[in-house]
Write a protein that holds these residues in place. Structure first.
Motif, PDB file in Angstrom:
ATOM      1  N   THR A   7       9.206  18.084  10.695  1.00 29.71           N
ATOM      2  CA  THR A   7       8.801  18.755  11.939  1.00 29.71           C
ATOM      3  C   THR A   7       9.383  18.040  13.151  1.00 29.71           C
ATOM      4  N   LEU A   8       9.380  16.708  13.136  1.00 27.68           N
ATOM      5  CA  LEU A   8       9.913  15.931  14.251  1.00 27.68           C
ATOM      6  C   LEU A   8      11.401  16.234  14.462  1.00 27.68           C
ATOM      7  N   LYS A   9      12.168  16.278  13.399  1.00 24.18           N
ATOM      8  CA  LYS A   9      13.609  16.559  13.519  1.00 24.18           C
ATOM      9  C   LYS A   9      13.848  17.981  14.050  1.00 24.18           C
ATOM     10  N   LYS A  10      13.007  18.908  13.626  1.00 31.72           N
ATOM     11  CA  LYS A  10      13.141  20.289  14.100  1.00 31.72           C
ATOM     12  C   LYS A  10      12.896  20.363  15.606  1.00 31.72           C
ATOM     13  N   TRP A  11      11.874  19.653  16.087  1.00 32.13           N
ATOM     14  CA  TRP A  11      11.570  19.642  17.516  1.00 32.13           C
ATOM     15  C   TRP A  11      12.724  19.024  18.318  1.00 32.13           C
ATOM     16  N   ILE A  12      13.249  17.900  17.831  1.00 33.72           N
ATOM     17  CA  ILE A  12      14.336  17.226  18.543  1.00 33.72           C
ATOM     18  C   ILE A  12      15.565  18.130  18.631  1.00 33.72           C
TER      19      ILE A  12
ATOM     20  N   GLN B  21      15.621  21.353  18.746  1.00 34.23           N
ATOM     21  CA  GLN B  21      15.365  22.412  19.726  1.00 34.23           C
ATOM     22  C   GLN B  21      15.515  21.888  21.153  1.00 34.23           C
ATOM     23  N   LEU B  22      15.124  20.633  21.369  1.00 35.04           N
ATOM     24  CA  LEU B  22      15.101  20.075  22.718  1.00 35.04           C
ATOM     25  C   LEU B  22      16.438  19.472  23.148  1.00 35.04           C
ATOM     26  N   ASP B  23      17.169  18.853  22.193  1.00 38.81           N
ATOM     27  CA  ASP B  23      18.453  18.237  22.533  1.00 38.81           C
ATOM     28  C   ASP B  23      19.325  18.168  21.276  1.00 38.81           C
ATOM     29  N   GLN B  24      20.213  19.143  21.148  1.00 39.89           N
ATOM     30  CA  GLN B  24      21.075  19.189  19.969  1.00 39.89           C
ATOM     31  C   GLN B  24      22.078  18.044  19.947  1.00 39.89           C
ATOM     32  N   ASP B  25      22.302  17.400  21.085  1.00 41.08           N
ATOM     33  CA  ASP B  25      23.258  16.300  21.148  1.00 41.08           C
ATOM     34  C   ASP B  25      22.603  14.927  20.957  1.00 41.08           C
ATOM     35  N   ALA B  26      21.302  14.929  20.681  1.00 44.35           N
ATOM     36  CA  ALA B  26      20.602  13.652  20.479  1.00 44.35           C
ATOM     37  C   ALA B  26      21.136  12.947  19.228  1.00 44.35           C
ATOM     38  N   PHE B  27      21.161  11.617  19.298  1.00 46.02           N
ATOM     39  CA  PHE B  27      21.559  10.795  18.153  1.00 46.02           C
ATOM     40  C   PHE B  27      20.278  10.221  17.564  1.00 46.02           C
ATOM     41  N   VAL B  28      19.993  10.566  16.316  1.00 46.92           N
ATOM     42  CA  VAL B  28      18.707  10.214  15.706  1.00 46.92           C
ATOM     43  C   VAL B  28      18.931   9.324  14.488  1.00 46.92           C
TER      44      VAL B  28
ATOM     45  N   GLY C 285       0.821  -1.210   0.000  1.00 44.33           N
ATOM     46  CA  GLY C 285       0.000   0.000   0.000  1.00 44.33           C
ATOM     47  C   GLY C 285       0.853   1.257   0.000  1.00 44.33           C
ATOM     48  N   PHE C 286       0.162   2.389   0.155  1.00 41.43           N
ATOM     49  CA  PHE C 286       0.848   3.681   0.133  1.00 41.43           C
ATOM     50  C   PHE C 286       1.089   4.223   1.541  1.00 41.43           C
ATOM     51  N   GLY C 287       0.850   3.378   2.549  1.00 36.20           N
ATOM     52  CA  GLY C 287       0.943   3.835   3.937  1.00 36.20           C
ATOM     53  C   GLY C 287       2.337   3.727   4.519  1.00 36.20           C
ATOM     54  N   LYS C 288       3.360   4.035   3.746  1.00 34.85           N
ATOM     55  CA  LYS C 288       4.712   3.977   4.274  1.00 34.85           C
ATOM     56  C   LYS C 288       4.925   5.082   5.304  1.00 34.85           C
ATOM     57  N   ALA C 289       5.801   4.806   6.240  1.00 30.64           N
ATOM     58  CA  ALA C 289       6.059   5.771   7.308  1.00 30.64           C
ATOM     59  C   ALA C 289       7.547   5.783   7.604  1.00 30.64           C
ATOM     60  N   LYS C 290       7.938   6.615   8.574  1.00 30.24           N
ATOM     61  CA  LYS C 290       9.324   6.706   9.007  1.00 30.24           C
ATOM     62  C   LYS C 290       9.439   6.229  10.449  1.00 30.24           C
ATOM     63  N   LEU C 291      10.372   5.313  10.686  1.00 30.42           N
ATOM     64  CA  LEU C 291      10.646   4.808  12.026  1.00 30.42           C
ATOM     65  C   LEU C 291      11.849   5.573  12.578  1.00 30.42           C
ATOM     66  N   CYS C 292      11.685   6.178  13.750  1.00 33.86           N
ATOM     67  CA  CYS C 292      12.739   7.024  14.324  1.00 33.86           C
ATOM     68  C   CYS C 292      13.232   6.462  15.652  1.00 33.86           C
ATOM     69  N   TYR C 293      14.550   6.337  15.766  1.00 32.49           N
ATOM     70  CA  TYR C 293      15.207   5.991  17.021  1.00 32.49           C
ATOM     71  C   TYR C 293      15.894   7.259  17.527  1.00 32.49           C
ATOM     72  N   ILE C 294      15.577   7.661  18.752  1.00 29.83           N
ATOM     73  CA  ILE C 294      16.158   8.876  19.334  1.00 29.83           C
ATOM     74  C   ILE C 294      16.937   8.473  20.583  1.00 29.83           C
ATOM     75  N   ILE C 295      18.267   8.535  20.508  1.00 27.87           N
ATOM     76  CA  ILE C 295      19.122   8.188  21.652  1.00 27.87           C
ATOM     77  C   ILE C 295      19.511   9.501  22.329  1.00 27.87           C
ATOM     78  N   THR C 296      19.060   9.691  23.558  1.00 22.36           N
ATOM     79  CA  THR C 296      19.172  10.998  24.193  1.00 22.36           C
ATOM     80  C   THR C 296      19.320  10.872  25.710  1.00 22.36           C
ATOM     81  N   GLU C 297      19.845  11.920  26.316  1.00 19.60           N
ATOM     82  CA  GLU C 297      19.905  12.007  27.782  1.00 19.60           C
ATOM     83  C   GLU C 297      18.751  12.850  28.318  1.00 19.60           C
ATOM     84  N   LYS C 298      17.882  13.309  27.411  1.00 19.80           N
ATOM     85  CA  LYS C 298      16.721  14.111  27.806  1.00 19.80           C
ATOM     86  C   LYS C 298      15.440  13.438  27.335  1.00 19.80           C
ATOM     87  N   ALA C 299      15.357  12.146  27.593  1.00 20.81           N
ATOM     88  CA  ALA C 299      14.229  11.355  27.103  1.00 20.81           C
ATOM     89  C   ALA C 299      12.892  11.864  27.631  1.00 20.81           C
TER      90      ALA C 299
END
Length: 294
Positions: free
Chosen positions: A264-269, A271-278, A207-221
């Motif tokens: 939008t998700l990457k922009k939010w991350i 702002q919240l934690d520039q050292d996050a590993f995404v 189908g056309f319902g593809k999405a993006k799976l995000c792993y966010i490794i952070t100290e500000k979970a």
């Protein structure tokens, strides 16, 4: 969980209706685009088309003639239920091919009406074949063909994967088409056909319902998860990890978003934690709240 008789009947009816639709689509690609432009793809249908182009004998007849011995050989390994379904699909594909042969104008006229461009014919044929193959996969039907032959020969000669065996058989048919029709560009057209049909069949199955799976490794979970939960309809899962170099505990947030939400998700991350590993990956199928029902 066993299906009730009513649900089983509906399921089987749906399966065979879409099998017929898949056969009609696949057969139309042969009769409307490939054969009028002297293009032969891989597999049993490609071999049957080549015989038709060289001898003018019915394509549908040879789809059955070539498939039946393969199905007989596969009876012991695959079981009678699988072989019976393959026989039904083969019969349907053969009839659908001859149906279009009767309905459509002769192939010499059809090329002038539809297209005489081999690349366009390969693209259109690939789309229709992809729809047919996708429906066969999605509703668990098969006509056997080189896929079954690949399984059988892999059991005898365990070299490479089953897909390698299938590719060898398909490639052999394409090469025979190029030699038999004295048309070396048939190899290019076949590659286009196979590539397009594979992409389209993936769309039909997934189908056309593809999405993006995000792993966010952070100290500000906690900060990131609180913000995302209040600003996004998507759920978040927390996993406990450990940095193997630093030996420090790490929080890993997992979330799935739609394609148009990733920026939008990457922009939010950020702002919240520039050292996050995404890490952002493609997710071909996502089921559950906010996505498709399983």
């Amino acid at each position: 969980m066993k299906l009730t008789k009513k649900k089983l009947f509906i399921s089987e009816t749906k399966r065979y209706l879409f099998m017929i639709l898949g056969c009609l689509s696949y057969a139309l690609s042969l009769k409307a685009f490939l054969e009028p432009n002297n293009i032969t793809g891989g597999g049993v249908s490609g071999a049957a088309s080549l015989i038709h182009l060289l001898t003018n004998l019915p394509t549908g007849l040879f789809i059955a003639v070539i498939n039946v011995p393969i199905l007989i050989m596969g009876f012991k390994k695959m079981g009678w239920k699988f072989i019976l379904r393959c026989l039904i699909t083969t019969a349907c594909l053969s009839l659908a091919t001859e149906f279009w042969q009767i309905i459509l104008p002769p192939r010499e006229q059809l090329a002038k009406i539809v297209t005489e461009d081999g690349i366009l014919a390969s693209l259109y044929g690939g789309i229709l074949q992809g729809v047919g193959i996708g429906l066969f996969i999605k509703y668990e039907t098969s006509s056997g063909g080189t896929e079954l032959l690949g399984r059988l020969t892999h059991g005898i000669v365990p070299v490479g994967t089953i897909a390698t065996h299938v590719a060898i058989f398909d490639g052999f048919v394409v090469l025979l088409g190029a030699i038999g029709l004295s048309k070396l560009e048939n190899i290019l057209f076949a590659l286009i056909l196979i590539f397009v049909s594979a992409k389209v069949s993936d769309l039909v199955v997934m189908g056309f319902g593809k999405a993006k799976l995000c792993y966010i490794i952070t100290e500000k979970a906690q900060t990131i998860s609180d913000f995302l939960l209040s600003h996004s309809p998507r759920g978040i899962t927390l996993l406990q990890g450990e940095g193997m170099y630093s030996k420090m505990p790490k929080d890993v947030l997992i979330t799935c978003v739609k394609y148009n939400q990733i920026v939008t998700l990457k922009k939010w991350i950020k702002q919240l934690d520039q050292d996050a590993f995404v890490i952002v990956c493609d997710a071909n199928e996502v089921y559950g709240k906010g996505f498709n029902r399983i």
